[in-house]
Design a protein around this motif. Structure first.
Motif, PDB file in Angstrom:
ATOM      1  N   LEU A 151     -13.300  -4.474   9.666  1.00  0.00           N
ATOM      2  CA  LEU A 151     -13.039  -3.394  10.246  1.00  0.00           C
ATOM      3  C   LEU A 151     -12.417  -2.077   9.220  1.00  0.00           C
ATOM      4  O   LEU A 151     -12.825  -0.947   9.269  1.00  0.00           O
ATOM      5  CB  LEU A 151     -12.215  -3.247  11.641  1.00  0.00           C
ATOM      6  CG  LEU A 151     -12.845  -4.091  12.744  1.00  0.00           C
ATOM      7  CD1 LEU A 151     -11.632  -4.434  13.828  1.00  0.00           C
ATOM      8  CD2 LEU A 151     -14.011  -3.356  13.422  1.00  0.00           C
ATOM      9  N   LEU A 163      -8.073  -2.846  17.970  1.00  0.00           N
ATOM     10  CA  LEU A 163      -9.445  -3.145  18.211  1.00  0.00           C
ATOM     11  C   LEU A 163      -9.599  -4.478  18.674  1.00  0.00           C
ATOM     12  O   LEU A 163     -10.487  -5.114  19.580  1.00  0.00           O
ATOM     13  CB  LEU A 163     -10.596  -2.601  17.241  1.00  0.00           C
ATOM     14  CG  LEU A 163     -10.825  -1.126  17.231  1.00  0.00           C
ATOM     15  CD1 LEU A 163     -11.839  -0.841  16.075  1.00  0.00           C
ATOM     16  CD2 LEU A 163     -11.498  -0.827  18.486  1.00  0.00           C
ATOM     17  N   VAL A 164      -9.106  -5.487  17.634  1.00  0.00           N
ATOM     18  CA  VAL A 164      -9.517  -6.966  17.646  1.00  0.00           C
ATOM     19  C   VAL A 164      -8.707  -7.393  18.931  1.00  0.00           C
ATOM     20  O   VAL A 164      -9.309  -8.160  19.546  1.00  0.00           O
ATOM     21  CB  VAL A 164      -8.820  -7.573  16.473  1.00  0.00           C
ATOM     22  CG1 VAL A 164      -9.081  -8.942  16.399  1.00  0.00           C
ATOM     23  CG2 VAL A 164      -9.899  -7.289  15.163  1.00  0.00           C
ATOM     24  N   GLU A 218      -5.153  -0.352   9.167  1.00  0.00           N
ATOM     25  CA  GLU A 218      -4.709  -1.494   9.840  1.00  0.00           C
ATOM     26  C   GLU A 218      -4.342  -1.470  11.282  1.00  0.00           C
ATOM     27  O   GLU A 218      -4.670  -2.499  12.096  1.00  0.00           O
ATOM     28  CB  GLU A 218      -3.754  -2.123   9.159  1.00  0.00           C
ATOM     29  CG  GLU A 218      -3.413  -3.676   9.359  1.00  0.00           C
ATOM     30  CD  GLU A 218      -2.301  -4.316   8.940  1.00  0.00           C
ATOM     31  OE1 GLU A 218      -2.192  -3.996   7.474  1.00  0.00           O
ATOM     32  OE2 GLU A 218      -2.228  -5.552   9.165  1.00  0.00           O
ATOM     33  N   VAL A 236     -17.152  -9.341  15.867  1.00  0.00           N
ATOM     34  CA  VAL A 236     -15.835  -8.942  16.335  1.00  0.00           C
ATOM     35  C   VAL A 236     -16.045  -8.915  18.043  1.00  0.00           C
ATOM     36  O   VAL A 236     -16.467  -7.951  18.507  1.00  0.00           O
ATOM     37  CB  VAL A 236     -15.308  -7.414  15.884  1.00  0.00           C
ATOM     38  CG1 VAL A 236     -14.099  -7.119  16.343  1.00  0.00           C
ATOM     39  CG2 VAL A 236     -15.652  -7.066  14.414  1.00  0.00           C
ATOM     40  N   PRO A 237     -15.614  -9.978  18.890  1.00  0.00           N
ATOM     41  CA  PRO A 237     -15.856 -10.096  20.089  1.00  0.00           C
ATOM     42  C   PRO A 237     -15.066  -8.850  20.869  1.00  0.00           C
ATOM     43  O   PRO A 237     -14.102  -8.519  20.414  1.00  0.00           O
ATOM     44  CB  PRO A 237     -15.176 -11.434  20.441  1.00  0.00           C
ATOM     45  CG  PRO A 237     -15.192 -12.104  18.978  1.00  0.00           C
ATOM     46  CD  PRO A 237     -15.020 -10.959  18.063  1.00  0.00           C
ATOM     47  N   GLY A 238     -15.636  -8.469  21.946  1.00  0.00           N
ATOM     48  CA  GLY A 238     -15.096  -7.565  22.688  1.00  0.00           C
ATOM     49  C   GLY A 238     -15.079  -6.161  22.371  1.00  0.00           C
ATOM     50  O   GLY A 238     -14.707  -5.351  23.016  1.00  0.00           O
ATOM     51  N   VAL A 239     -15.559  -5.819  20.967  1.00  0.00           N
ATOM     52  CA  VAL A 239     -15.787  -4.380  20.681  1.00  0.00           C
ATOM     53  C   VAL A 239     -17.239  -4.095  20.439  1.00  0.00           C
ATOM     54  O   VAL A 239     -17.814  -4.579  19.793  1.00  0.00           O
ATOM     55  CB  VAL A 239     -15.124  -4.374  19.135  1.00  0.00           C
ATOM     56  CG1 VAL A 239     -15.081  -3.092  18.555  1.00  0.00           C
ATOM     57  CG2 VAL A 239     -13.613  -4.886  19.230  1.00  0.00           C
ATOM     58  N   PHE A 294     -17.128   0.847  18.038  1.00  0.00           N
ATOM     59  CA  PHE A 294     -16.748   0.343  16.483  1.00  0.00           C
ATOM     60  C   PHE A 294     -17.295   1.784  15.787  1.00  0.00           C
ATOM     61  O   PHE A 294     -16.606   2.284  14.942  1.00  0.00           O
ATOM     62  CB  PHE A 294     -17.630  -0.659  16.139  1.00  0.00           C
ATOM     63  CG  PHE A 294     -17.850  -1.053  14.668  1.00  0.00           C
ATOM     64  CD1 PHE A 294     -16.713  -1.011  13.822  1.00  0.00           C
ATOM     65  CD2 PHE A 294     -18.907  -0.999  14.173  1.00  0.00           C
ATOM     66  CE1 PHE A 294     -16.784  -1.484  12.490  1.00  0.00           C
ATOM     67  CE2 PHE A 294     -19.159  -1.494  12.782  1.00  0.00           C
ATOM     68  CZ  PHE A 294     -18.043  -1.692  11.898  1.00  0.00           C
ATOM     69  N   GLY A 299     -10.278  -6.209  22.054  1.00  0.00           N
ATOM     70  CA  GLY A 299     -11.376  -6.894  22.221  1.00  0.00           C
ATOM     71  C   GLY A 299     -11.425  -8.297  22.653  1.00  0.00           C
ATOM     72  O   GLY A 299     -12.251  -8.669  23.605  1.00  0.00           O
ATOM     73  N   PHE A 300     -10.686  -9.037  22.203  1.00  0.00           N
ATOM     74  CA  PHE A 300     -10.168 -10.296  22.770  1.00  0.00           C
ATOM     75  C   PHE A 300     -10.106 -10.148  24.272  1.00  0.00           C
ATOM     76  O   PHE A 300     -10.338 -11.379  24.992  1.00  0.00           O
ATOM     77  CB  PHE A 300      -8.797 -10.973  21.918  1.00  0.00           C
ATOM     78  CG  PHE A 300      -8.344 -12.029  22.707  1.00  0.00           C
ATOM     79  CD1 PHE A 300      -9.138 -13.337  22.338  1.00  0.00           C
ATOM     80  CD2 PHE A 300      -7.267 -12.233  23.400  1.00  0.00           C
ATOM     81  CE1 PHE A 300      -8.501 -14.328  22.898  1.00  0.00           C
ATOM     82  CE2 PHE A 300      -6.857 -13.314  23.930  1.00  0.00           C
ATOM     83  CZ  PHE A 300      -7.422 -14.374  23.808  1.00  0.00           C
ATOM     84  N   VAL A 315     -19.314  -9.915  10.160  1.00  0.00           N
ATOM     85  CA  VAL A 315     -18.512 -10.469  10.701  1.00  0.00           C
ATOM     86  C   VAL A 315     -18.525 -10.028  12.396  1.00  0.00           C
ATOM     87  O   VAL A 315     -18.343  -8.887  12.683  1.00  0.00           O
ATOM     88  CB  VAL A 315     -16.749 -10.262  10.373  1.00  0.00           C
ATOM     89  CG1 VAL A 315     -15.904 -11.034  10.933  1.00  0.00           C
ATOM     90  CG2 VAL A 315     -16.735 -10.307   8.765  1.00  0.00           C
ATOM     91  N   GLN A 321     -11.794 -10.380  10.428  1.00  0.00           N
ATOM     92  CA  GLN A 321     -12.382  -9.412  11.567  1.00  0.00           C
ATOM     93  C   GLN A 321     -11.510  -8.035  11.245  1.00  0.00           C
ATOM     94  O   GLN A 321     -12.298  -7.025  11.042  1.00  0.00           O
ATOM     95  CB  GLN A 321     -11.944  -9.723  12.988  1.00  0.00           C
ATOM     96  CG  GLN A 321     -13.041 -10.587  13.535  1.00  0.00           C
ATOM     97  CD  GLN A 321     -12.449 -11.191  14.872  1.00  0.00           C
ATOM     98  OE1 GLN A 321     -11.644 -10.743  15.401  1.00  0.00           O
ATOM     99  NE2 GLN A 321     -13.170 -12.362  15.233  1.00  0.00           N
TER     100      GLN A 321
END
Ligand SMILES: Nc1ncnc2c1ncn2[C@@H]1O[C@H](COP(=O)(O)OP(=O)(O)O)[C@@H](O)[C@H]1O
Ligand SMILES: [Mg+2]
Lengths: 408, 252
Positions: free
Chosen positions: A352, A365-366, A359, B96-99, B104, A369-370, B94, A348
């Motif tokens: 991005l 973001l990841v 980074e 990307v959950p929640g985004v 993005f 997002g979780f 890929v 992921q």
């Protein structure tokens, strides 16, 4: 070609009695010892089922049967209560109803808190009152290692509507009980923020009785503290009750954040939703989630779902996740659970970053997002904002401690 | 005018504890406005070439160089390469959950341009690009690649190509898994960007099918981790008839 290492065990079974990967406990959750008598709870050794994940040797004085260590002009913890007009604020002695009608201690921490709180804070929202502003209880520990006991009784009258925020900062060896009575048709949200400093130890039992057609939401947010161990329990006073237990936690090196929930489906046509999500980073960061659900014979037509997800950001961190489901009736609308612990997915990050995102922003973001779905469920703007800030601050730590590996 | 130069590129991939050599000296130069089709059998190293240029950490460059207008691409981080004007449409995008897609795209556009896009034109640009790719507006609120069909993932990659406006794009099997209608839509998207921005394209494919819609200027046969033969369009036609056998039996 995925770099993801995911020991996922996801499972959903609407007819849960058909089996599944949940544990059937040796002893029914209903049979757990409950008492106001401290002596009936031995000091745990860590071998007990309920304590097996907790570093009992690091609990310090929090289980000792001692009064709060207040000194002249220097209390162990400062309390500030801010209640909007109409809310009654008072105190209750041990045994003075409604104190003790809902919460009976289920472990030694809760028993010492109960015994050593001579005047419990009593907050009462009258029937039909809808509060525009939250009730706030601000608890600030004034020294790591100092014993502090607390017991709060919260009553939401019939058809009232309220938000109560219990905010913990500073440090202490704190045991805190919260006893919640949600009147018929009431809508109550309780937020418990654990924003402790590093040295704090916090044990808690939050016990709610949800009235007929009432809506109860309990939100635990644990970010700080050396050890936090919180039980959030619910049972129902009549049919049609709805309980949502949410939790968000972020553990760093040296932190142990443990959340346990127990939904006792003891009435027909009630619903419950339990969702806890956490992230971990750093050596010895540790989180535990144990979600107990008991569907009793009389709980016909109920619906329950529980979910726990953990995101492990660095090596050396460990998350335990244990859903327990006991079902004593075949007549239910639905019961399911899912639980998983996954590593931060470098794919992921690569995806991005391959779009130009640096980074730090890609990680943010990841991780955001979780947490996105649970944050949407929380729905309390001030809590959401705090949480977002806290997540960003936590990620700042990872960035400093982890040199980037993706370059070159 | 931009030039991507790949010189004698050697790449290995970490497997368990051994490093497996995959690219054995790739030479290729792509200029703005040119489309180079890279055709080769499965396992010949096409995706490895794409990932190595994009800077995927799993692939180790053991020799050679990659230059973008003379700048050392291999010394850049993954994000820097994108900001320098490289784009990789992935074979397996890929999740990307929640985004959300809209979050993005805006974040990526801001990163690539070095400043946030003007809100009004941006919203219009995104909507226009999505319509051109026959993507429903609701797509913007879905999470990146989560639950997307194969075709939706590929459209989403080309949507990014249209919006981020790179100088050189590597399209890794963008055609695979697409039905004819989707293939046309996606190819039109690529052609549009080429026309509007003078994009240079490395079009990696297993089949000649996409070459009916995207005209290649050069065709390279990729076998055993290197370019085995280069030619024009006619080379693709020969491959269509003969397959890769001739190159495989020739030995590596
Ligand atoms: N991440 C990886 N881990 C292990 N082996 C890999 C990895 N990526 C590629 N390979 C190996 O490298 C070779 C080339 O693969 P790839 O570049 O994907 O080929 P192509 O895209 O041409 O089908 C194959 O043998 C494949 O198994
Ligand atoms: Mg490939």
């Amino acid at each position: 070609m995925s770099l993801l290492i995911d020991d996922t065990t996801t499972h959903q079974d609407p007819q849960a009695q058909l089996g599944g990967d949940h544990r059937i406990p040796d002893q029914s959750r209903a049979a757990r010892h409950r008492s106001f008598d401290v002596e009936t709870f031995a000091v745990p050794t860590g071998r007990e089922e309920e304590w097996r994940f907790t570093p009992v040797d690091r609990l310090g004085g929090v289980l000792t049967d001692e009064p709060t260590q207040d000194r002249e002009g220097d209390p162990a913890a400062d309390y500030e209560v801010r209640a909007p007009a109409g809310v009654t604020v008072g105190t209750l002695a041990p045994g003075e109803a409604p104190r003790g009608t809902v919460l009976v201690p289920e472990d030694r921490g809760a028993a010492v808190a109960s015994r050593n709180t001579t005047e419990a804070l009593h907050l009462s929202v009258p029937a039909d009152l809808e509060l525009a502003e939250p009730v706030r209880v601000q608890v600030e520990g004034r020294g790591a290692g100092r014993r502090s006991n607390a017991h709060y009784v919260l009553e939401a009258g019939r058809h009232s509507r309220a938000l109560v925020v219990l905010d913990h900062t500073g440090a202490a060896d704190h045991t805190g009980n919260l006893e919640v009575i949600v009147g018929d048709g009431a809508e109550l949200t309780v937020v418990s923020l654990q924003r402790w400093d590093d040295g704090a130890v916090h044990l808690a039992q939050h016990e709610a009785l949800v009235g007929r057609d009432a809506t109860y939401k309990h939100i635990a947010v644990s970010l700080g503290g050396s050890i936090v161990r919180m039980n959030s329990n619910v049972r129902y006073a009549g049919p049609g009750g709805d309980a949502t237990l949410l939790g968000v936690y972020f553990a760093d090196a040296g932190q142990h954040l443990e959340h346990r929930s127990f939904v006792d489906h003891n009435a027909p046509r009630c619903t419950s939703l339990v969702t806890y999500k956490g992230a971990l980073q750093g050596q010895t960061a540790r989180t535990v989630w144990v979600g107990d659900v008991l569907i009793r014979q009389e709980a016909q037509g109920i619906e329950t779902y529980e979910l726990n997800r953990n995101l492990v950001l660095t090596d050396g961190a460990r998350a335990d996740s244990v859903p327990n489901l006991e079902i004593e009736t075949g007549d239910i609308a639905g019961a399911g659970h899912a639980s998983s612990t996954g590593r931060f997915d470098d794919e992921q990050l690569f995806y991005l970053m391959s779009r130009g995102i640096d980074e730090a922003n890609a990680r943010r973001l990841v991780v955001r997002g979780f947490f996105a779905d649970i944050i949407a469920k929380i729905g309390v703007p001030e809590v959401v904002d705090r949480l977002m800030e806290a997540i960003d601050a936590e990620l700042q730590l990872t960035m400093v401690s982890q040199p980037t590996e993706t370059e070159g | 005018m931009t030039t991507l130069e790949i010189r004698n590129l050697q790449v290995s991939v970490e497997t368990d504890d051994t490093a497996k050599e995959i690219l054995r000296g790739v030479d290729l130069t792509i200029n703005s406005g040119e489309t180079h089709a890279i055709m080769g059998p499965n396992g010949s190293g096409k995706s490895t070439l794409a990932y190595a240029i994009a800077g995927h950490p799993k692939y180790t460059v053991t020799g050679g160089e990659v230059l973008l207008d003379g700048e050392d691409v291999l010394a850049m981080g993954v994000d820097e390469r994108a900001r320098a004007g490289l784009f990789l449409a992935m074979q397996y995008p890929v999740e990307v959950p929640g985004v959300t897609v809209s979050n993005f795209l805006r974040t990526a556009k801001t990163a690539v341009d070095g400043e946030a896009p003007k809100l009004r034109t941006w919203v219009k640009d995104v909507r226009g690009a999505m319509e051109a790719l026959r993507m429903d507006a609701s797509f913007a609120e879905r999470n990146v690649n989560e639950g997307f069909s194969g075709g939706e993932k590929k459209r989403h990659e080309i949507l990014q190509l249209e919006l981020l406006q790179p100088r050189i794009a590597i399209l890794d099997e963008t055609d695979s898994g697409l039905d004819v209608d989707a293939l046309k839509v996606v190819s039109e998207g690529v052609n549009r960007v080429k026309e509007n921005t003078g994009l240079g394209v490395m079009l990696i494919t297993h089949y000649t099918r996409i070459l009916r819609y995207i005209q290649p200027d050069y065709v390279h046969v990729f076998v055993g981790g290197r370019v085995a033969e280069s030619g024009g369009r006619d080379l693709a036609d020969r491959l269509e008839e003969e397959g890769y056998d001739r190159f495989l039996t020739a030995g590596v």
